[in-house]
Design an enzyme around this catalytic site. Sequence first.
Site, PDB file in Angstrom:
ATOM      1  N   ASP A  12      94.824  34.007  75.222  1.00  0.00           N
ATOM      2  CA  ASP A  12      94.091  34.750  74.183  1.00  0.00           C
ATOM      3  C   ASP A  12      93.462  36.035  74.721  1.00  0.00           C
ATOM      4  OD1 ASP A  12      94.673  32.732  72.450  1.00  0.00           O
ATOM      5  OD2 ASP A  12      92.697  31.779  72.562  1.00  0.00           O
ATOM      6  N   VAL A  13      92.978  35.986  75.952  1.00  0.00           N
ATOM      7  CA  VAL A  13      92.208  37.137  76.466  1.00  0.00           C
ATOM      8  C   VAL A  13      93.094  38.340  76.785  1.00  0.00           C
ATOM      9  CG1 VAL A  13      90.369  35.669  77.372  1.00  0.00           C
ATOM     10  CG2 VAL A  13      92.239  36.365  78.874  1.00  0.00           C
TER      11      VAL A  13
END
Length: 456
Positions: free
Chosen positions: A382-383
Site C-alpha cells: 500500500d505504501v
Amino acid sequence: MTLPIYVQGAWFVGALLFILGLKGMSSPASARKGIVWAGYGMLIAIAGTFLVPGLQNLALMALALGLGASSAWISGQRVKMTDMPQMVAIYNGMGGGAAAAIAAIEFAKGDVHSPVATTLAVLGALIGSVSFTGSCVAYAKLQGLMKKAYRLPAQNVVNVVLALSALGLGAAMIGLAPANPELIYVFFAVALVLGLIVTLPIGGADMPVVISLFNAFTGLAVGFEGYVLGNPALIIAGIVVGAAGTLLTQLMAKAMNRPISNILFTPMVASGGGEAIEGTMKELSALDAAALMRYAGKVIIVPGYGMAVAHAQHKVWEMTSILEEAGVEVKFAIHPVAGRMPGHMNVLLAEAGVPYDKIFDLEEINGEFGQADVALIIGANDVVNPSARTDKASPIYGMPILNADQAHNVIVIKRGKGTGYSGVENALFYTDNCRMLYGDAQPMAGEIIQHLKTMG
Ligand code: NAP
C-alpha cells in the site's frame, strides 16, 4: 491528609522519570533507554504508594501487583514483533479500565464531594470505560479472535444516543453527588457499552489509529483520576500519555489521509478501486535482482509489513552491507504507516543494526527516487501504490506514498499476488520498469546475498 515527604518525593522522581523516558522514546537511538527510565519511574512511584501511611488491603495490593507483573513479564517475553499492536491495545485497555475502576471505588465509598473532583471523576470514568472495552475489541480484532466488522443499521445514531446518555447520567452523578449505587451502575454500563459499540464497526486497517486514540483517552482518564486521588505522579503520567497519544493519533491519521472523524464514523471498506490496471506482472530471478543492484549507483530499499512477517531485517542489512562494500549507495525509505504500528520498520531496522543515518522518512527521501537506479520493495504494498495519488475510488486515495515508481528499476519481493492491508491492487507491480521476485522475503534476501557474494 498531607502525605510524608518521602512519598511525595518518590512520586515526584517517578513523574520526572516518566517525562525523561518519553523524551528518550522520541528517537530510535535512545528509545530503549527511555523505556527503561520510564520503567524505573513506575517502580519508584509504586514503592512510594506502598509507603502511604494507613494503607489497607496491603496483601491484596501485593497479590494484584504480583499477578499483573508476572503476566506482563511472561507475555512481554513471548510476544512476536508482528503481534505487538494487539499487545499495546490490551495493555492500554487495562490502563483505561484501571482509571475507571478507581473512579468506581471512589464513588462507591462516597468519597468524592467537591464539584471539580466529581466532574473529573465522572469524565475519567467515562473515558476510561470507553477506552477499556474499545481496546478489548481492538485486541480481539488484531488477534484474529473477531474476524468481522459489526455495523448496526443506524450506527452513528446509536453512537450519539449512547454518548449523550452517558454524559446525561454523568451530569446526574455530579448533580446528586454522592450518587446512589443504581445510578453509578447504569452510568458504567452505558459507558462500557459505548466503547464496544463505537469500536465494533472499525476495520483492521484503521485499528492502530484507534488504539492510539484510546491511548490518549486512557492518559486523560488516568490524569483525571490522579486529581481525584491527589496523586501528582498519576496526574503527570496521565497528561504525558494523553498528549503523546493525541499527537501520535494526529500524525497517523495525517499519514493515512484519514480524518479521525472518518475513522470513527465512516470506517474504511476494502474495495478493488475504480481505475483499471493495464500491463502484466513480470518476474525476475534472484540472480538478476542481485546483478541489477550490484552494478547500480544508488539503491533505495522500501521495507513493509512483509519484511516484518518474514523477519528478514537481518538478511536485508547483510545484503546492504555487501552492496555498500561494492560501492553502491544504499538508503532506506520509511513510510510513516509501513507495517502495522507506528515506527514498526524503524524498530526492526534498528534491531538489525542499520545505522540511523541510512534511514529516511517519506518527506526526506521522496525527491530521491528519480535518481535511484533501483527501488527494492521488500514486503511493502500500500505504501508504494501509485493509485493513492489518482484513484478517487480507492480506499487509500490521498494517502501520501513513497515515489518508488519513479526509480529507473523497481524490484518487488513478495510471496505472490496478495494485496496489501487495504485490499486494493497495486498498479506499480504492472508497470514496465517493475519486476517481481516471488518468495518469502527472508530466503529471497538470502539468495540475493549468495549471488552478490559470487559477483565479488
Ligand atoms: P501492506 O500494504 O500490508 O503489504 C504487505 C505485503 O507484504 C503484502 O502485499 C504481502 O503480499 C507481502 N508479504 C506478506 N508476508 C510476506 C513475506 N513473508 N515475505 C514477503 N512478502 C510478504 O504493507 P505496507 O506497504 O507496509 O502498508 C501498511 C498498511 O497497513 C497500510 O495500508 C497502512 O495504512 C496500514 N496501517 C498501518 C499502520 C501502522 O501504524 N504502521 C496503522 C494503520 C494501518 P503477499 O501476500 O503476496 O506476500
